[in-house]
Design an enzyme around this catalytic site. Structure first.
Site, PDB file in Angstrom:
ATOM      1  N   GLU A  46       0.952  -0.955  -0.101  1.00  0.00           N
ATOM      2  CA  GLU A  46      -0.242  -0.045  -0.285  1.00  0.00           C
ATOM      3  C   GLU A  46       1.449   1.301  -0.079  1.00  0.00           C
ATOM      4  O   GLU A  46       1.771   0.913   0.623  1.00  0.00           O
ATOM      5  CB  GLU A  46      -1.347  -0.119   1.388  1.00  0.00           C
ATOM      6  CG  GLU A  46      -1.872   1.008   1.479  1.00  0.00           C
ATOM      7  CD  GLU A  46      -2.398   1.427   2.929  1.00  0.00           C
ATOM      8  OE1 GLU A  46      -2.889   1.571   2.953  1.00  0.00           O
ATOM      9  OE2 GLU A  46      -1.758   0.619   3.999  1.00  0.00           O
ATOM     10  N   LYS A 123      -9.910   1.837  -1.846  1.00  0.00           N
ATOM     11  CA  LYS A 123     -10.268   0.973  -0.537  1.00  0.00           C
ATOM     12  C   LYS A 123     -11.130   1.549   0.128  1.00  0.00           C
ATOM     13  O   LYS A 123     -11.389   2.901  -0.296  1.00  0.00           O
ATOM     14  CB  LYS A 123      -8.830   0.945   0.538  1.00  0.00           C
ATOM     15  CG  LYS A 123      -8.710   1.027   1.696  1.00  0.00           C
ATOM     16  CD  LYS A 123      -7.906   1.169   2.463  1.00  0.00           C
ATOM     17  CE  LYS A 123      -7.676   1.457   4.089  1.00  0.00           C
ATOM     18  NZ  LYS A 123      -6.200   1.950   4.423  1.00  0.00           N
ATOM     19  N   CYS A 168      -5.263  -2.796   2.971  1.00  0.00           N
ATOM     20  CA  CYS A 168      -4.807  -2.546   4.609  1.00  0.00           C
ATOM     21  C   CYS A 168      -6.087  -3.295   5.240  1.00  0.00           C
ATOM     22  O   CYS A 168      -6.006  -4.324   5.724  1.00  0.00           O
ATOM     23  CB  CYS A 168      -4.166  -1.080   3.891  1.00  0.00           C
ATOM     24  SG  CYS A 168      -3.710  -1.328   6.312  1.00  0.00           S
TER      25      CYS A 168
END
Length: 308
Positions: A46, A123, A168
């Site tokens: 990331e 995300k 994440c």
């Protein structure tokens, strides 16, 4: 056997002053190592091009936007795409994306062996907060700098397998895994930048953070009968430590490869995509065993509603 040799390219810390070109040079070293190891795909972390800038509170839009990429590839990353094409290796990495209409996302892309971008994920589950919080040991301002992703959880066929991406904090949410699982995902790729200590609970240190990380990745892989590759950016960035713990997990939830430190490090494993089929046709045969008539609360309700 549908074998894909996967390289998880963990990266050590990136300092606030480090230029993109220097970071890409490090990525090229890892990519060359992956080529020598016979990798078919390489996964980077990331926000692979910069420090984890959401730890810094910024009010100036220009200062914020300096951390974002407006096109991909761009001048800084083109050498990575060129080298991946030369090696015939697919790549996936995360970066901060600013769209032409001024929107901001925490994004990850996937290429094929010709370095053509075939997949993009933004995300969805943004952690942290949006304003300065004096009660935190350090700031985690993802909600200030990014919008929640607007692309859902798509999958793509690449290298003969069904691939999906997360980023994440998404790994902590079983809904994200199941969205991919319901599309037959066989390989989940994602990077993370996870602080070594919880900013709101100093008692939750590195050991607990690594445990929770491994717990959710192994559970998600097992419960959806998929391979998973989780790749960290780790080490101390301008005094702020990020944890390592990069993993490759098989469809039974077993860790088959892991990194050993918090620096630039490549982990490699040959993964048989056909190994996903046993779980998908037995205990996690969704068509036979799921009971969607009882799951309505999952999409109709956000927060907890306890009985009175």
């Amino acid at each position: 056997m549908r074998e894909i040799v996967i390289g998880g390219a963990q990266m050590g810390p990136i300092q606030k002053a480090d230029p993109r070109a220097a970071v890409v040079e490090r990525m090229l070293v890892l990519l060359d190592q992956a080529a020598k190891a016979g990798c078919d795909v390489v996964v980077f972390p990331e926000l692979a091009l910069t420090t984890f800038f959401p730890r810094w509170y910024m009010e100036d839009d220009a200062e914020r936007d300096a951390w974002f990429e407006t096109e991909m590839p761009n001048d800084a990353t083109r050498p990575l795409f060129d080298r991946a094409r030369e090696h015939g290796i697919a790549v996936s990495f995360g970066y901060a994306e600013r769209t032409p209409d001024g929107r901001h996302f925490n994004t990850q892309i996937l290429t094929d062996r010709t370095a053509r971008i075939i997949g993009k994920y933004r995300k969805v589950h943004l952690p942290g907060h949006s304003e300065w919080d004096p009660d935190r040991a350090f700031q985690h301002l993802e909600k200030r700098y990014f919008e929640p992703g607007d692309l859902g959880f798509p999958v793509w066929r690449n290298l003969g397998a069904v691939m999906g991406m997360m980023i994440c904090n998404d790994r902590r949410w079983p809904e994200a895994w199941r969205e991919l699982g319901l599309q037959g995902v066989e390989l989940v790729l994602f990077g993370y930048n996870t602080p070594s200590v919880n900013s709101q609970n100093a008692r939750e240190g590195l050991a607990e953070r690594l445990y929770h990380h491994e717990l959710v990745v192994t559970a998600g892989a097992y419960q959806n009968a998929t391979w998973a590759v989780a790749v960290a950016k780790a080490g101390e960035e301008d005094g702020h430590p990020l944890m390592g713990g990069s993993l490759i997990v098989d469809p039974d939830g077993m860790v088959v490869a892991r990194t050993t430190g918090e620096g630039d490090e490549l982990m490699v494993h040959a993964c048989d995509m056909d190994a996903t089929q046993f779980g998908k046709t037995t205990i996690f045969d969704f068509a036979r065993h799921r009971r969607v008539e009882h799951y309505g609360r999952i999409t109709s309700q956000t927060g907890v509603v306890a009985p009175e």
